[in-house]
Design an enzyme around this catalytic site. Structure first.
Site, short mmCIF file in Angstrom:
data_model
loop_
_atom_site.label_atom_id
_atom_site.label_comp_id
_atom_site.label_asym_id
_atom_site.label_seq_id
_atom_site.Cartn_x
_atom_site.Cartn_y
_atom_site.Cartn_z
N GLU A 44 -18.96 64.08 72.89
CA GLU A 44 -18.98 62.64 73.17
C GLU A 44 -20.33 62.14 72.69
O GLU A 44 -21.33 62.28 73.37
CB GLU A 44 -18.82 62.33 74.67
CG GLU A 44 -18.61 60.83 74.86
CD GLU A 44 -19.01 60.28 76.22
OE1 GLU A 44 -18.64 59.13 76.51
OE2 GLU A 44 -19.70 60.97 76.99
N ASP A 61 -18.74 65.99 77.64
CA ASP A 61 -19.07 64.68 78.20
C ASP A 61 -20.57 64.41 78.11
O ASP A 61 -21.39 65.28 78.42
CB ASP A 61 -18.63 64.65 79.67
CG ASP A 61 -18.87 63.31 80.33
OD1 ASP A 61 -18.18 62.35 79.95
OD2 ASP A 61 -19.75 63.22 81.20
#
Ligand code: NOJ
Length: 557
Positions: free
Chosen positions: A282, A221
């Protein structure tokens, strides 16, 4: 419009068949399915999805042709950012189930030859995490330097002009320490200090724990946000204001700093301790050159940084996607692109690219674009059904904090997170309990798994056919990409070639029918493999007629 193109010869050149794919390469050309656990299946009737709700639907995912699922965070969390604010990296939030449920999910997925990828939120914790509680308690404790602390300006203002991605100053004053901490996202998500080796070690040990439990890898993330300028220099001003009313600034001192690559190399070492485990980044990046760097100079960083450039935009044209496809094929040093069209943070592509009249045709075109290039494909739950965004109509219905702060300009991300539509009943088969945490989409009576499974021509069956085809057809699975008919303003055409086999993909980005004529270079005809329309005799050397937004995949024979 008629375009004539000449195909490269090479069709007759038989190459050696490549050896069977090593298991450690399972992720190449795979289909990875993103599950937002709050919204997939609720088995305990509390209106929020849970791990057992994923396990209950594994047969569906296997039948769809999914190789791996990526589950968004299910760890204990105050749920300010719906799980992206983690208060314990090594446990399961009770609303999602237990560790036994997780183990069962991994085991049941394995029985169906599917892997489980989990979300690693490494940039920040929750402000309720024990690490932060300790860190904020004083300036001298073992965790004092685990987060990004700075003194304010002499007048009490924050240290500089850095903005949170979710609006307003990225600095929050802490009363006890009388210092500011940095948060790239909500103030309840303090940034970890990745310059501190103890932080790195803690996170790497966390990864080991989960890999021992059987996870196949991590989706990293916000990985480009890990580092900030140690001198905390002001970012430069940019024109305009964001949805929250702040004057815009650049992100040169808070995003994509070179140190990110040091961490990615270290993480790759950690995953290398466990065969076949992967890192997915990401990675929102400004261009393909920056994306290429995420694989590492010696292929020693992430196996697959997400290519957010490819389709996370609103420009639906043959020219744009031709350029993206060429870049992905030629500028990633032969590495596997990871194409993403949809996720839990952006409007669903059916709405982003849809023109309001041909959305379902456009959904088929997007499916074809996702699944026919040489790439691993990321599919977001419900995308295979054509689920539309279901945005809140009133600010009081908004659940996502950025939607409350930015209303009406920024409505938040609830719209792309509504419950999975399993059937046409009141709660779409998502929950038998009380109301789902977000209202089910108005389109669920029509677009749901049960009805689409029954309908031979449904989008779901189109996805299934495409996924099966790319598994079975070596050219579509592994073949090189060769763009043809380069100047066609409306139709993107490319070939996939391998071992003397050639597959043609033709995608009409316009609402009008288009005729494309191909010189088959010795091949006599096209055999339709899959198409979004009744191709029939239209598929011949004499001209392929594509209806508005038609998508065609055919083998040259
Ligand atoms: C990216 C996640 O996808 C998003 O949902 C989240 O809000 C931010 N990172 C912060 O963790």
């Amino acid at each position: 419009m008629v375009a004539v193109l000449v195909l490269a010869a090479a069709l007759a050149v038989a190459q050696k068949t490549s050896p069977a794919r090593a298991d450690s390469d399972w992720w190449k050309n795979a289909v990875i399915y993103e599950i937002y656990p709050r919204s997939f299946g609720d088995t305990n009737g509390d209106g929020v999805g849970d791990l057992n709700g994923i396990t209950a639907h594994l047969d569906y995912l296997r039948d769809l042709g999914v190789d791996a699922i990526w589950i968004a965070p299910f760890y204990p969390s105050p749920q300010v950012d719906f799980g992206y604010d983690i208060s314990d990296y090594l446990a399961i939030d009770p609303q999602y189930g237990t560790m036994a449920d997780f183990d069962k999910l991994v085991a049941e997925a394995g029985k169906r030859r599917m892997r489980v990828i989990i979300d690693l939120v490494l940039n920040h914790t929750s402000d309720r995490h024990a690490w932060f509680r300790e860190s904020r308690a004083s300036r001298a404790n073992p965790k004092a330097d685990w987060f990004v602390w700075r003194d304010g300006k002499p007048d009490g203002q924050p240290p500089n002009n850095w903005l949170s991605i979710f609006g307003h100053s990225a600095w929050q004053l802490d009363a006890a320490r009388r210092q500011f901490y940095y948060h790239a996202f909500y103030k309840e998500q303090p940034d970890l200090n990745w310059r501190n080796p103890d932080v790195r070690k803690a996170m790497y040990d966390t990864m080991r724990v989960w890999m021992k439990r059987g996870v196949a890898g991590f989706r990293l993330d916000a990985v480009t946000s890990l580092f900030e300028d140690p001198q905390v220099r002001d970012e430069s001003a940019r024109p305009g204001r964001n949805a929250y009313g702040d004057a815009n600034v650049s992100r040169e001192y808070t995003d994509n700093l070179p140190e990110v690559h040091d961490v990615l190399r270290e993480m790759r070492q950690v995953t290398n301790e466990f065969p076949g485990r992967i890192l997915i980044g990401e990675t929102y990046l400004p261009n393909i050159e920056e994306l290429a760097k995420m694989y590492g100079q010696a292929n020693d960083e992430t196996q697959m940084p997400m290519d957010m450039q490819f389709a996370m935009h609103g420009n639906f044209s043959a020219a744009v996607f031709r350029k993206k496809l060429r870049e992905a094929e030629t500028q990633l040093n032969g590495n596997m692109p990871l194409i993403v069209t949809d996720n839990h943070d952006n409007r669903r592509s059916v709405d982003r690219f849809g023109d309001g009249t041909h959305n379902q045709e456009i959904a088929r075109l997007v499916a074809t674009l996702l699944l026919t290039p040489r790439a691993t494909a990321l599919l977001y739950y419900g995308q295979e059904l054509g689920m539309a965004n279901n945005d809140p109509k009133r600010v009081e219905d908004v659940r996502d904090p950025i939607g409350k702060a930015g209303w009406p300009k920024e409505k938040g991300r609830d719209g792309e997170r509504t419950p999975m539509q399993w059937d046409g009943t009141a709660n779409a088969g998502f929950t038998k309990g009380r109301a789902p945490w977000l209202a089910v989409g108005a389109d669920h009576a029509e677009r749901n798994v049960a009805s689409e499974l029954r309908d031979r021509k449904s989008l779901l069956n189109y996805y299934k056919t495409l996924i099966r085809l790319r598994r079975e057809n070596a050219a579509l699975r592994d073949g090189l990409v060769k763009i043809v008919d380069e100047n066609n303003a409306n139709v993107l055409s490319f070939l996939r070639q391998k071992d003397g086999m050639t597959v043609l993909v033709a995608l009409n980005f316009s609402a009008q029918a288009q005729t494309v004529r191909y010189d088959l270079g010795g091949a006599k005809k096209l055999k339709t493999l899959v198409s979004s329309f009744e191709a029939g005799e239209a598929a011949s050397a004499d001209g392929l007629v594509l209806p508005g937004f038609g998508a065609y995949v055919g083998a040259m024979q």
